[in-house]
Scaffold this motif. Structure first.
Motif, PDB file in Angstrom:
ATOM      1  N   TRP A  11       0.833  -1.210   0.000  1.00 53.16           N
ATOM      2  CA  TRP A  11       0.000   0.000   0.000  1.00 53.16           C
ATOM      3  C   TRP A  11       0.866   1.257   0.000  1.00 53.16           C
ATOM      4  CZ3 TRP A  11      -0.991   3.316   4.481  1.00 53.16           C
ATOM      5  CH2 TRP A  11      -1.902   4.349   4.192  1.00 53.16           C
ATOM      6  N   LEU A  12       1.936   1.248   0.807  1.00 51.43           N
ATOM      7  CA  LEU A  12       2.797   2.430   0.883  1.00 51.43           C
ATOM      8  C   LEU A  12       3.529   2.694  -0.423  1.00 51.43           C
ATOM      9  CD1 LEU A  12       4.296   2.029   4.491  1.00 51.43           C
ATOM     10  CD2 LEU A  12       2.530   3.641   3.723  1.00 51.43           C
ATOM     11  N   ILE A  13       3.799   1.635  -1.196  1.00 47.80           N
ATOM     12  CA  ILE A  13       4.432   1.843  -2.505  1.00 47.80           C
ATOM     13  C   ILE A  13       3.531   2.677  -3.408  1.00 47.80           C
ATOM     14  CG2 ILE A  13       5.094   0.678  -4.653  1.00 47.80           C
ATOM     15  CD1 ILE A  13       6.268  -1.557  -2.971  1.00 47.80           C
ATOM     16  N   THR A  14       2.222   2.417  -3.339  1.00 46.95           N
ATOM     17  CA  THR A  14       1.295   3.191  -4.165  1.00 46.95           C
ATOM     18  C   THR A  14       1.236   4.649  -3.716  1.00 46.95           C
ATOM     19  OG1 THR A  14      -0.649   2.693  -2.784  1.00 46.95           O
ATOM     20  CG2 THR A  14      -0.102   1.129  -4.532  1.00 46.95           C
ATOM     21  N   LEU A  15       1.567   4.906  -2.450  1.00 48.90           N
ATOM     22  CA  LEU A  15       1.544   6.276  -1.933  1.00 48.90           C
ATOM     23  C   LEU A  15       2.856   7.024  -2.201  1.00 48.90           C
ATOM     24  CD1 LEU A  15      -0.222   6.161   1.569  1.00 48.90           C
ATOM     25  CD2 LEU A  15      -0.978   7.407  -0.459  1.00 48.90           C
ATOM     26  N   PHE A  16       3.961   6.376  -1.885  1.00 45.98           N
ATOM     27  CA  PHE A  16       5.251   7.075  -1.875  1.00 45.98           C
ATOM     28  C   PHE A  16       6.208   6.638  -2.974  1.00 45.98           C
ATOM     29  CE2 PHE A  16       3.779   6.924   2.604  1.00 45.98           C
ATOM     30  CZ  PHE A  16       3.558   8.286   2.783  1.00 45.98           C
ATOM     31  N   GLY A  17       5.896   5.577  -3.672  1.00 47.02           N
ATOM     32  CA  GLY A  17       6.768   5.145  -4.752  1.00 47.02           C
ATOM     33  C   GLY A  17       7.699   4.016  -4.345  1.00 47.02           C
ATOM     34  N   ARG A  18       8.184   3.337  -5.349  1.00 42.67           N
ATOM     35  CA  ARG A  18       9.002   2.141  -5.148  1.00 42.67           C
ATOM     36  C   ARG A  18      10.337   2.456  -4.478  1.00 42.67           C
ATOM     37  NH1 ARG A  18       9.992   0.651 -10.509  1.00 42.67           N
ATOM     38  NH2 ARG A  18       7.816  -0.013 -10.571  1.00 42.67           N
ATOM     39  N   MET A  19      11.049   3.482  -4.962  1.00 42.75           N
ATOM     40  CA  MET A  19      12.387   3.743  -4.447  1.00 42.75           C
ATOM     41  C   MET A  19      12.379   4.288  -3.031  1.00 42.75           C
ATOM     42  SD  MET A  19      14.271   2.487  -6.632  1.00 42.75           S
ATOM     43  CE  MET A  19      15.717   2.860  -5.638  1.00 42.75           C
ATOM     44  N   PHE A  20      11.363   5.096  -2.693  1.00 42.56           N
ATOM     45  CA  PHE A  20      11.251   5.565  -1.316  1.00 42.56           C
ATOM     46  C   PHE A  20      11.079   4.384  -0.376  1.00 42.56           C
ATOM     47  CE2 PHE A  20       8.645   6.676   2.353  1.00 42.56           C
ATOM     48  CZ  PHE A  20       9.337   7.747   2.889  1.00 42.56           C
TER      49      PHE A  20
ATOM     50  N   LEU B 114      25.025  -1.784  11.611  1.00 39.76           N
ATOM     51  CA  LEU B 114      25.925  -0.879  10.889  1.00 39.76           C
ATOM     52  C   LEU B 114      26.129  -1.336   9.447  1.00 39.76           C
ATOM     53  CD1 LEU B 114      28.617  -0.200  13.660  1.00 39.76           C
ATOM     54  CD2 LEU B 114      26.815   1.340  12.859  1.00 39.76           C
ATOM     55  N   ILE B 115      26.177  -2.663   9.241  1.00 38.51           N
ATOM     56  CA  ILE B 115      26.290  -3.183   7.877  1.00 38.51           C
ATOM     57  C   ILE B 115      25.106  -2.721   7.034  1.00 38.51           C
ATOM     58  CG2 ILE B 115      26.220  -5.286   6.468  1.00 38.51           C
ATOM     59  CD1 ILE B 115      27.808  -6.692   8.586  1.00 38.51           C
ATOM     60  N   GLY B 116      23.937  -2.679   7.660  1.00 41.20           N
ATOM     61  CA  GLY B 116      22.737  -2.268   6.953  1.00 41.20           C
ATOM     62  C   GLY B 116      22.812  -0.861   6.410  1.00 41.20           C
ATOM     63  N   VAL B 117      23.674  -0.021   7.003  1.00 35.36           N
ATOM     64  CA  VAL B 117      23.827   1.354   6.523  1.00 35.36           C
ATOM     65  C   VAL B 117      24.364   1.349   5.086  1.00 35.36           C
ATOM     66  CG1 VAL B 117      25.005   3.554   6.908  1.00 35.36           C
ATOM     67  CG2 VAL B 117      24.161   2.227   8.863  1.00 35.36           C
ATOM     68  N   VAL B 118      25.179   0.363   4.751  1.00 36.76           N
ATOM     69  CA  VAL B 118      25.718   0.258   3.393  1.00 36.76           C
ATOM     70  C   VAL B 118      24.576   0.123   2.388  1.00 36.76           C
ATOM     71  CG1 VAL B 118      27.147  -1.123   1.850  1.00 36.76           C
ATOM     72  CG2 VAL B 118      27.849  -0.790   4.234  1.00 36.76           C
ATOM     73  N   ALA B 119      23.602  -0.758   2.703  1.00 41.53           N
ATOM     74  CA  ALA B 119      22.454  -0.949   1.811  1.00 41.53           C
ATOM     75  C   ALA B 119      21.637   0.333   1.697  1.00 41.53           C
ATOM     76  CB  ALA B 119      21.577  -2.090   2.316  1.00 41.53           C
ATOM     77  N   VAL B 120      21.507   1.077   2.801  1.00 38.66           N
ATOM     78  CA  VAL B 120      20.758   2.330   2.768  1.00 38.66           C
ATOM     79  C   VAL B 120      21.426   3.321   1.818  1.00 38.66           C
ATOM     80  CG1 VAL B 120      19.982   4.314   4.121  1.00 38.66           C
ATOM     81  CG2 VAL B 120      19.856   2.015   5.096  1.00 38.66           C
ATOM     82  N   VAL B 121      22.739   3.459   1.920  1.00 34.37           N
ATOM     83  CA  VAL B 121      23.481   4.380   1.050  1.00 34.37           C
ATOM     84  C   VAL B 121      23.326   3.972  -0.412  1.00 34.37           C
ATOM     85  CG1 VAL B 121      25.784   5.224   0.428  1.00 34.37           C
ATOM     86  CG2 VAL B 121      25.130   5.008   2.841  1.00 34.37           C
ATOM     87  N   LEU B 122      23.426   2.676  -0.681  1.00 28.51           N
ATOM     88  CA  LEU B 122      23.283   2.195  -2.052  1.00 28.51           C
ATOM     89  C   LEU B 122      21.870   2.434  -2.581  1.00 28.51           C
ATOM     90  CD1 LEU B 122      25.295  -1.154  -1.803  1.00 28.51           C
ATOM     91  CD2 LEU B 122      25.978   0.938  -2.993  1.00 28.51           C
ATOM     92  N   CYS B 123      20.860   2.296  -1.717  1.00 30.52           N
ATOM     93  CA  CYS B 123      19.482   2.584  -2.121  1.00 30.52           C
ATOM     94  C   CYS B 123      19.326   4.043  -2.533  1.00 30.52           C
ATOM     95  CB  CYS B 123      18.516   2.273  -0.976  1.00 30.52           C
ATOM     96  SG  CYS B 123      18.161   0.517  -0.750  1.00 30.52           S
ATOM     97  N   VAL B 124      19.918   4.939  -1.771  1.00 31.71           N
ATOM     98  CA  VAL B 124      19.851   6.367  -2.101  1.00 31.71           C
ATOM     99  C   VAL B 124      20.539   6.633  -3.439  1.00 31.71           C
ATOM    100  CG1 VAL B 124      20.591   8.676  -1.403  1.00 31.71           C
ATOM    101  CG2 VAL B 124      19.707   7.076   0.309  1.00 31.71           C
ATOM    102  N   MET B 125      21.684   5.994  -3.663  1.00 25.90           N
ATOM    103  CA  MET B 125      22.400   6.167  -4.921  1.00 25.90           C
ATOM    104  C   MET B 125      21.584   5.637  -6.104  1.00 25.90           C
ATOM    105  SD  MET B 125      26.234   5.076  -3.650  1.00 25.90           S
ATOM    106  CE  MET B 125      26.937   5.194  -5.303  1.00 25.90           C
ATOM    107  N   GLU B 126      20.920   4.495  -5.913  1.00 25.22           N
ATOM    108  CA  GLU B 126      20.076   3.937  -6.974  1.00 25.22           C
ATOM    109  C   GLU B 126      18.860   4.822  -7.211  1.00 25.22           C
ATOM    110  OE1 GLU B 126      18.158   1.244  -9.729  1.00 25.22           O
ATOM    111  OE2 GLU B 126      20.194   1.894  -9.237  1.00 25.22           O
ATOM    112  N   TRP B 127      18.320   5.394  -6.150  1.00 20.39           N
ATOM    113  CA  TRP B 127      17.192   6.321  -6.262  1.00 20.39           C
ATOM    114  C   TRP B 127      17.583   7.519  -7.122  1.00 20.39           C
ATOM    115  CZ3 TRP B 127      14.208   8.238  -1.290  1.00 20.39           C
ATOM    116  CH2 TRP B 127      13.001   8.842  -1.684  1.00 20.39           C
ATOM    117  N   VAL B 128      18.760   8.069  -6.838  1.00 20.12           N
ATOM    118  CA  VAL B 128      19.255   9.212  -7.602  1.00 20.12           C
ATOM    119  C   VAL B 128      19.482   8.818  -9.062  1.00 20.12           C
ATOM    120  CG1 VAL B 128      21.200  10.808  -7.882  1.00 20.12           C
ATOM    121  CG2 VAL B 128      20.282  10.335  -5.596  1.00 20.12           C
TER     122      VAL B 128
END
Length: 589
Positions: free
Chosen positions: A409-418, A552-566
């Motif tokens: 449901w949230l994907i329909t609201l905010f989008g896939r990459m968010f 802390l390892i999970g922060v790497v995935a977060v950074v990569l998600c932001v880069m893919e979003w951009v």
């Protein structure tokens, strides 16, 4: 601004309603259930049956080999993109593989129900292997089907969420409820029942819509006189370049397939004391197989793309499609094995490095420590098996289902990459909940008490214990364990919905089976390889520091998600708020 937000919310609800009422969504739920049930029966509850039949542990270890079908399913994924089953191709490009595999699974389960695993172990293991292979094959077909049939109503985001919900529901039914039914009515009844489910799904699959891929192929063949004519168009790489690439990739894939086959034959035929260790094989040879089937072929594909873009070793002038070309076996192999990689590398360019990095790290926070979950619950914290089953197999599964529904449901609201980025954030953050649990769980207990979760757990446990015989009476600490697992699984559900939707969106419909299978095979690789080092860290530092480290390892995935979003924003790709990516929004029958 407020009116725009309200209109967007209304549009999201309308999009969701239309998607859920579409017949494709109904079949997607059915297919997701069909994907989740066989692993539960061939790799989960089956061991409980073998234990009751007094089958020795060494022999049960051999049964775990059937899991290799799921780990290395990408090895035969090119067949589903380029090979038609004689007499069944009229069903559709994907259904010709999906429906027969489901029927095979159903037949295997029903026949297994009539066997005594101790006295007919050979037939029992053969049926389990056939069922697992058919299950892994239907997974390839279903994943490609989802991408093929997605449109602006049944979007790839919604379909991806629904398939995950069906899968998790099947895990619950085939796992916890399967054990309950087996205890009450016997193993043969349970396997006949679920075999009947798979047969019914296989019959229903005959009526599912399928993408018009076969029509496109016929139209393309009519325009070009044969399906490989485009390989000879002006600007395409020369035939010798294709053949060299095919030879290199073919040798690598042959070595990978040969390694898996030799290992399985060795394990099945060797004496118990000489059988190889499955875990050691997966840890040692798994990365080498992925290197041989994905990484090195990707470099080979990049070489082909470089040749074409630079105009080196390319066809100067088309020989003339009208004259027709003799269809060569190597042309078919090239289109099946190499061209999906060439297309992916050509389309993504250097962005492929970012995509592969994200695929390798997105699930690492939960996959790397998952194998240590039961030692943590049972050994470190001292919970009973019944309490862990209640918290993880019942409340945990429902939490994942809720998370998937919420994520869709949230994907329909905010989008896939968010949502992909948010999923990475909360998946990493839930490791901090486990860190608190490892040092007593005072904060978890306080949180559980504050929102009434403790009362809910105690009430549910009291109700389920006499009814299903699977939950222990409420004990001190059960609420904080359930509270922690609930929020982690909720996060996994939300992240899973976004991840599968994103993964489905970046593959080309034309090569969906191969590209999705290859990417999906990388998802848990780093987590699997890192478990040895994590086990040593647990021994030396304890669980608390391990959970801080995995967060802390999970922060790497977060950074990569932001880069893919951009990257996607700059490329002008749709974020998935209403309509799916144009590459996967093809019309379907």
């Amino acid at each position: 601004m407020a009116e725009a937000a309200a209109a967007k919310k209304k549009s999201a609800w309308r999009t969701l309603g239309l998607a859920l009422s579409n017949r494709k969504s109904g079949f997607m739920l059915l297919f997701g259930f069909a994907q989740g049930l066989p692993p539960a029966l061939f790799l989960g509850t089956l061991y409980a049956w073998l234990s009751e039949a007094e089958v020795d542990l060494e022999t049960m270890g051999v049964f775990s080999l059937v899991g290799l079908a799921y780990s290395f399913q990408f090895l035969w994924s090119p067949l589903l993109d380029k090979v038609d089953i004689p007499g069944l191709s009229k069903l559709g490009k994907r259904k010709q593989w999906i429906a027969p595999m489901q029927l095979i699974i159903g037949i295997a389960l029903v026949v297994m129900a009539g066997l005594d695993p101790k006295n007919a172990l050979g037939w029992f293991s053969l049926l389990a292997a056939i069922g697992a292979f058919a299950s892994a094959t239907q997974d390839i077909g279903i994943n490609a089907w989802r991408i093929d049939v997605a449109d602006d109503v049944a979007t790839i985001d919604i379909l991806s969420t629904i398939t995950q919900m069906g899968f998790r529901l099947a895990s619950l039914v085939g796992g916890a409820f399967g054990l309950i039914m087996a205890a009450r009515y016997g193993w043969p009844f349970m396997y006949v029942l679920f075999g009947g489910f798979m047969l019914a799904i296989g019959i229903a699959a005959l009526f599912a819509p399928d993408a018009r891929v076969s029509e496109d192929r016929v139209a393309n063949a009519a325009a070009n006189h044969d399906e490989v004519a485009e390989l000879y168009n002006q600007g395409e790489v020369a035939e010798w370049v294709r053949n060299r690439a095919l030879l290199a990739v073919g040798v690598l894939w042959a070595l990978a397939i040969g390694t898996v086959v030799v290992f399985m034959v060795w394990s099945m035929t060797a004496a118990p004391e000489n059988r190889p260790d499955v875990t050691a094989f997966t840890t040692t040879f798994g990365p080498l197989i992925v290197l041989a089937t994905i990484v090195l072929p990707a470099f080979i594909a990049a070489w082909v793309v470089k040749q074409q873009r630079e105009g080196v070793n390319v066809i100067a002038a088309a020989p003339g499609v009208g004259a027709g070309h003799a269809v060569k076996f190597t042309d078919h192999l090239y289109r099946a094995l190499v061209l999906p990689l060439v297309e992916f590398v050509s389309r993504m360019g250097w962005s492929l490095v970012l995509i592969l990095a994200l695929v390798l790290t997105y699930r690492i926070t939960d996959s790397v420590w998952g194998v240590f979950a039961y030692p943590f619950y049972l050994g470190e914290l001292g919970y009973t098996g019944e309490e862990v089953a209640f918290a993880s197999k019942i409340l945990g599964i429902f939490a994942i289902l809720i998370g998937l529904a919420l994520g869709g449901w949230l994907i329909t609201l905010f989008g896939r990459m968010f949502m992909l980025t948010l999923g990475a954030v909360i998946a990493a953050a839930t490791n901090l909940l486990y860190a608190n649990l490892a040092v007593g769980g005072a904060a978890m207990q306080a949180g559980s008490d504050a929102i009434g979760f403790t009362w809910l757990v105690n009430t549910t446990a009291n109700w389920l214990e006499p009814l299903f015989f699977v939950a222990a009476p409420p004990s001190e600490g059960l609420a904080r364990l359930s509270f922690t697992i609930f929020w982690e699984n909720l996060a996994i559900g939300i992240a899973g919905a976004a991840y599968i939707a994103w993964l489905s969106s970046i593959v080309a419909k034309k090569y969906a089976a191969v590209q999705f299978a290859l990417l999906a095979s990388l998802t848990l690789l780093i987590g699997t390889l890192g478990r040895g080092a994590l086990g040593q860290m647990i021994e030396t530092r304890g669980y608390y520091y391990v959970f801080i480290f995995t967060a802390l390892i999970g922060v790497v995935a977060v950074v990569l998600c932001v880069m893919e979003w951009v990257r996607e924003a700059r490329a002008g790709r749709d974020s998935g708020v209403v309509a799916p990516d144009p590459a996967i929004a093809a019309p379907a029958e």
